[in-house]
Design an enzyme around this catalytic site. Sequence first.
Site, mmCIF file in Angstrom:
data_model
loop_
_atom_site.group_PDB
_atom_site.id
_atom_site.type_symbol
_atom_site.label_atom_id
_atom_site.label_comp_id
_atom_site.label_asym_id
_atom_site.label_seq_id
_atom_site.Cartn_x
_atom_site.Cartn_y
_atom_site.Cartn_z
ATOM 1 N N ARG A 294 0.822 -1.216 0.000
ATOM 2 C CA ARG A 294 0.000 0.000 0.000
ATOM 3 C C ARG A 294 0.853 1.262 0.000
ATOM 4 N NH1 ARG A 294 -4.890 -2.375 3.873
ATOM 5 N NH2 ARG A 294 -5.999 -3.339 2.111
ATOM 6 N N TYR A 434 -6.327 -1.021 -6.872
ATOM 7 C CA TYR A 434 -5.756 -2.253 -6.327
ATOM 8 C C TYR A 434 -5.100 -2.047 -4.965
ATOM 9 C CZ TYR A 434 -1.321 -1.173 -8.999
ATOM 10 O OH TYR A 434 -0.205 -0.622 -9.545
ATOM 11 N N GLU A 435 -4.783 -3.160 -4.328
ATOM 12 C CA GLU A 435 -4.270 -3.205 -2.958
ATOM 13 C C GLU A 435 -5.235 -2.555 -1.964
ATOM 14 O OE1 GLU A 435 -2.076 -5.172 -2.769
ATOM 15 O OE2 GLU A 435 -1.025 -5.105 -4.666
ATOM 16 N N GLY A 436 -6.520 -2.733 -2.212
ATOM 17 C CA GLY A 436 -7.551 -2.124 -1.372
ATOM 18 C C GLY A 436 -7.976 -0.804 -1.975
#
Length: 577
Positions: A294, A434-436
């Site tokens: 993140r 992406y990645e949350g």
Amino acid sequence: MQTYVPPIDDYRFLMTQVLDFDRAMADIGMEVDGDLAATILEEAGRMCAQRLQPLNRTGDEEGSRLIDGAVQLPQGFADAYREFAEAGWASLSSDPEHGGQGLPFVLQLWLDEMLSATNLSFGLIPGLTRGACEAIKAHASDPLKAVYLPPMVRGEWTGAMALTESGAGTDLALLKTKATPKDGDNYAVSGTKIFISSGDHDIGGNIVHLVLARLPDAPAGVRGISLFLVPKFLPDASGAFTVRNAMSVGALERKMGIHAQPTCVMNYDGATGWLVGEPHKGLAAMFTMMNAERLMVGIQGLGIAGGAYQQAAAYARERLQGRSADGTRGPVPIIEHADVRRMLLSVRAFVEAGRALAGWTALQLDRAHRHPDAAERGKADAFVALLTPVVKAAFTDFGFESAVQAQQVFGGHGYIREWGMEQYVRDARIAQIYEGTNGVQAMDLVGRKLALEGGAVAQGFFDLIAADLEGQGAPIAAATRDALQLLRDATAALRGADADALGAAAVDYLRLFALVAMGWMWARMADAATKGGTPLHSAKIAVADFFAGRMLPQVKGLAAALSAGAQSIMALPDDAF
């Protein structure tokens, strides 16, 4: 396109005059000073500009291809990666115990910025590998670490993260991939994952997948998820990794951007894997990787904004259109037009503040890992946890907005592929997802991170900003003090709020938080700049004034929106949408 110019002078300014790099290194016992750090970054920037930027457009146009079940990267990518790894860039900040160079993480993050500015698709390969190494180092058994970490740290092998399924995205409780015990400590992993970046390629060496799956006795929900190390190649009788595991690429995703990055549908057909960490504790192990990723994704937004700014500023200095403000000259370079300057300054004000905040956060991470005092390590680690969703979401939001503004400077030419600006816009968009997703990051901030230590971490961060601003008289300091009070008030108002109120406030609150943090960085930079007399110092003061007058006032609108609560958001019935 203009050749990328690595921002070495800015890095040096931050290290020597804003972030007190040498003292920070001394505090954690590292023998790295600003001169050495700048030399390393200069060499990294040269590699990015000369080797990776030329591959960016050709990689986008060619894309990765799936041929006879194997992925081929665009021409030049595999060779460039091998050169990248052989030169030691893949191991820059990794643990020397496993073959890394052990350099400060701040250098890694700024390298990531330059990678993202010149070739985002390429930068994902070492970034994902580094995240996988973090998870293996923190949670795997010693035998697994001994086998897999050294070649991954050196960049000879690469890593991938396999979480998402067609029916299980953000809600991982729904995932269906299974892991069945085999002989010894092996498991047979079966299932299909989607959106797997770097899932397969032709760089060479092993590709180590970290796969979330359920054991036969797993409880329902996220408490029944385990993490497995599933390599593309298994060892043969001699110990060489030549035996193909039972995993395959079902398809390559056709995407809006990052075309050169192989985003795979992965099929695991009883693939051999090993448990990483404890059974049913896989989500915690995976979040070791996710948190590292993140921060990297936030830096992707920053890097793209910086790369796009350089192109737009160069174009604005050269493009002749319209007449001067007094009507006496024309055509004039469009840099003379106020609206073009507004767009360029908006991008630059974010990039330079984001670069400083990224550097400060990275130094806190170095402090969390290396400081001799446990209390100092804990304090720094808490600040990193607080800022991780802010860096990920705000930097990628501002990064996408910056790419669009830089494209706008080109007018119609910005919409045409040959100028390269539309690729920045397409590539930047994924970082918000992406990645949350950024909405998930905002919910993490208001729902979890503000509550750390009963709210003491956030209040400690606010107090740190207030102490820095005390006694400063520049416009940016005064404006940031006012903005900080709005942030304190908004934070207090969220304490004890219900789920709807938190959800309604989350995104606006995160942006408010980010603007205050960037205002703090601008105040620090402006204060340092008053002590110098170079063009760089003069520019810092001018851009700080722009941020104070034209960008920081957004906090007032955000505060007003936050005070409106959830009622207007939740009032419309579901079936009326």
